[in-house]
Scaffold this active site. Structure first.
Site, short mmCIF file in Angstrom:
data_model
loop_
_atom_site.label_atom_id
_atom_site.label_comp_id
_atom_site.label_asym_id
_atom_site.label_seq_id
_atom_site.Cartn_x
_atom_site.Cartn_y
_atom_site.Cartn_z
N THR A 247 -47.40 -4.42 25.64
CA THR A 247 -47.99 -5.57 26.04
C THR A 247 -47.22 -6.61 26.14
O THR A 247 -46.02 -6.38 26.12
CB THR A 247 -48.92 -5.65 24.87
OG1 THR A 247 -48.23 -6.06 23.71
CG2 THR A 247 -50.05 -4.77 24.47
N PRO B 160 -48.08 2.21 18.74
CA PRO B 160 -48.14 2.83 19.64
C PRO B 160 -48.37 2.42 21.18
O PRO B 160 -47.87 2.63 22.01
CB PRO B 160 -49.49 3.83 19.49
CG PRO B 160 -50.26 2.86 18.68
CD PRO B 160 -49.32 2.23 17.69
N TYR C 83 -51.88 -3.59 2.90
CA TYR C 83 -52.36 -4.27 4.01
C TYR C 83 -53.23 -5.69 3.37
O TYR C 83 -54.43 -5.39 2.95
CB TYR C 83 -53.19 -3.43 5.06
CG TYR C 83 -52.30 -2.73 5.76
CD1 TYR C 83 -50.81 -2.63 5.76
CD2 TYR C 83 -52.95 -1.68 6.54
CE1 TYR C 83 -50.18 -1.72 6.39
CE2 TYR C 83 -52.22 -0.74 7.25
CZ TYR C 83 -50.86 -0.80 7.10
OH TYR C 83 -50.08 0.34 7.88
N1 LIG Z 1 -46.94 3.81 8.52
C1 LIG Z 1 -46.53 2.59 8.69
O1 LIG Z 1 -45.29 2.28 8.27
C2 LIG Z 1 -47.09 1.55 9.73
C3 LIG Z 1 -46.35 0.46 10.38
C4 LIG Z 1 -47.07 -0.58 11.04
C5 LIG Z 1 -48.31 -0.22 11.55
N2 LIG Z 1 -49.09 0.89 10.99
C6 LIG Z 1 -50.44 1.31 11.16
O2 LIG Z 1 -50.47 1.53 12.68
C7 LIG Z 1 -51.41 0.73 13.22
C8 LIG Z 1 -50.95 0.62 14.59
O3 LIG Z 1 -49.66 -0.14 14.74
P1 LIG Z 1 -49.54 -1.77 14.96
O4 LIG Z 1 -50.85 -2.45 14.81
O5 LIG Z 1 -48.22 -2.22 14.40
O6 LIG Z 1 -49.09 -1.44 16.80
P2 LIG Z 1 -49.96 -1.34 17.96
O7 LIG Z 1 -51.23 -0.80 17.90
O8 LIG Z 1 -49.03 -0.78 18.93
O9 LIG Z 1 -49.92 -2.78 18.64
C9 LIG Z 1 -50.96 -3.78 18.06
C10 LIG Z 1 -50.68 -4.90 18.98
O10 LIG Z 1 -50.80 -4.80 20.16
C11 LIG Z 1 -51.97 -5.92 20.63
N3 LIG Z 1 -52.85 -4.89 21.26
C12 LIG Z 1 -53.60 -3.88 21.01
N4 LIG Z 1 -54.36 -3.25 21.97
C13 LIG Z 1 -54.23 -3.77 23.00
C14 LIG Z 1 -54.63 -4.10 24.39
N5 LIG Z 1 -55.32 -2.90 24.76
N6 LIG Z 1 -54.07 -4.82 25.42
C15 LIG Z 1 -53.18 -5.86 24.78
N7 LIG Z 1 -52.81 -6.09 23.71
C16 LIG Z 1 -53.36 -4.92 22.84
C17 LIG Z 1 -52.50 -6.34 19.42
O11 LIG Z 1 -52.88 -7.37 19.57
P3 LIG Z 1 -54.48 -7.92 19.65
O12 LIG Z 1 -55.15 -8.04 18.27
O13 LIG Z 1 -54.49 -9.24 20.34
O14 LIG Z 1 -55.14 -6.89 20.35
C18 LIG Z 1 -51.54 -6.21 18.31
O15 LIG Z 1 -50.64 -7.54 18.62
C19 LIG Z 1 -51.66 -0.39 12.40
O16 LIG Z 1 -52.83 -0.89 12.53
C20 LIG Z 1 -51.42 0.36 11.09
O17 LIG Z 1 -52.78 0.98 10.68
C21 LIG Z 1 -48.33 1.73 9.89
#
Ligand SMILES: NC(=O)c1ccc[n+]([C@@H]2O[C@H](COP(=O)([O-])OP(=O)(O)OC[C@H]3O[C@@H](n4cnc5c(N)ncnc54)[C@H](OP(=O)(O)O)[C@@H]3O)[C@@H](O)[C@H]2O)c1
Length: 281
Positions: free
Chosen positions: A213, A208, A63
């Protein structure tokens, strides 16, 4: 059983000795190129997560080329005793492309760099970010096993794996967590979740909330959200927590307001009817 949910405290014990709150935080979106927020804001959000009671934080060496791990250390070191910072190695990021790299010597180097950036002597949970198809699984997981034997890694987890790959890895060392893409709208990994539940392995769904959103919520989510005076994002998180006792979501955000909203979702109580409606819809 390696991890069990304690319903009275809403904790999940990873690997038999790491109790964490069941709603974690994904730090990926705190850094990036371009960054969504400035460093001071990102540091403040990481601190706010811990202030709100989050005890499981997910990051990775890839990251923003390690900057994400450095940011967490800047924000949280010395880490409060109950906080677990889990990191990952074994995948590089070239802009829009992610490439698995599972050569044992590379994994060892990356774990050493993560230790340095996170200012840790031992990483509580080190996750293999991707299985590299060019390297035998036994060699990749074997490198992590060696790091465990040396005291540099406490527990080993995997990411984006099949049940078969998980079984192969378990031959080498106990696997205490699996981080696969999974959410209410994308349940392709249900078989892996079921396997994890049966083995007491923590299941850490990535992505998740994002599909829910920006107007992507189903009619069922919208209806339950309206009834409970909650947001669709909160309902998506509450559903995950109700769906399986081994679930440990790590919603990611660069917004303090969204962080607070997401953490509050862990307190939402869904009725069996709500869960049924969401699962069906
Ligand atoms: N193992 C893997 O291959 C892998 C891949 C991807 C991610 N990850 C991990 O998983 C974590 C979560 O995944 P992710 O960040 O891709 O997806 P996510 O948590 O499902 O979604 C994040 C997105 O949703 C928005 N969001 C979050 N909370 C919100 C709310 N309450 N209301 C409206 N929009 C909201 C965020 O924008 P804002 O910033 O505007 O809130 C961001 O654009 C990552 O941080 C990382 O640590 C792991």
């Amino acid at each position: 059983m390696q991890s069990l949910q304690d319903p009275s405290t809403s904790t999940l014990t990873i690997g038999g000795d790491l109790p964490v709150g069941r709603l974690g935080f994904g730090a990926m979106r705190l850094t990036g190129n371009p960054a969504r927020v400035d460093r001071a804001t990102a540091v403040a959000i990481a601190r706010r997560a811990v202030e709100l009671g989050v005890t499981f934080i997910d990051t990775a060496d890839s990251y923003d080329l390690g900057t994400n791990e450095e940011l967490l250390a800047e924000a949280l070191y010395p880490y409060p005793g109950e906080v677990v910072v889990a990191t990952k190695g074994g995948q590089i990021n070239l802009g829009s492309r992610w490439i698995p790299l599972g050569r044992p010597e590379y994994l060892r180097q990356q774990a050493e760099l993560s230790l340095r950036r996170l200012r840790l002597d031992r990483i509580d949970l080190y996750q293999l970010h991707r299985i590299d198809p060019a390297v035998p699984i036994a060699d990749q997981v074997g490198a992590l096993r060696q790091l465990q034997d040396e005291g540099k890694v406490r527990h080993v987890g995997l990411s984006q794996v099949t049940v078969d790959q998980l079984r192969q890895a378990e031959q080498i060392t106990p696997i205490v967590s699996v981080q696969n893409r999974y959410n209410l709208a994308d349940r392709a990994g249900e078989d892996v979740l079921e396997y994890c539940r049966g083995r007491g392995i923590a299941f850490i769904p990535w992505l998740p909330v994002a599909p829910m959103t920006r107007g992507g919520a189903s009619d069922a989510i919208t209806a339950v959200a309206a009834r409970l005076h909650a947001t669709p994002t909160q309902i998506a998180l509450a559903w995950l927590l109700h769906h399986s006792p081994v679930m440990l979501p790590i919603p990611g955000t660069s917004s303090r307001a969204h962080l607070e909203e997401n953490v509050a979702a862990a307190r939402l109580s869904l009725s069996p009817g709500d869960v049924e409606q969401l699962t069906a819809g």
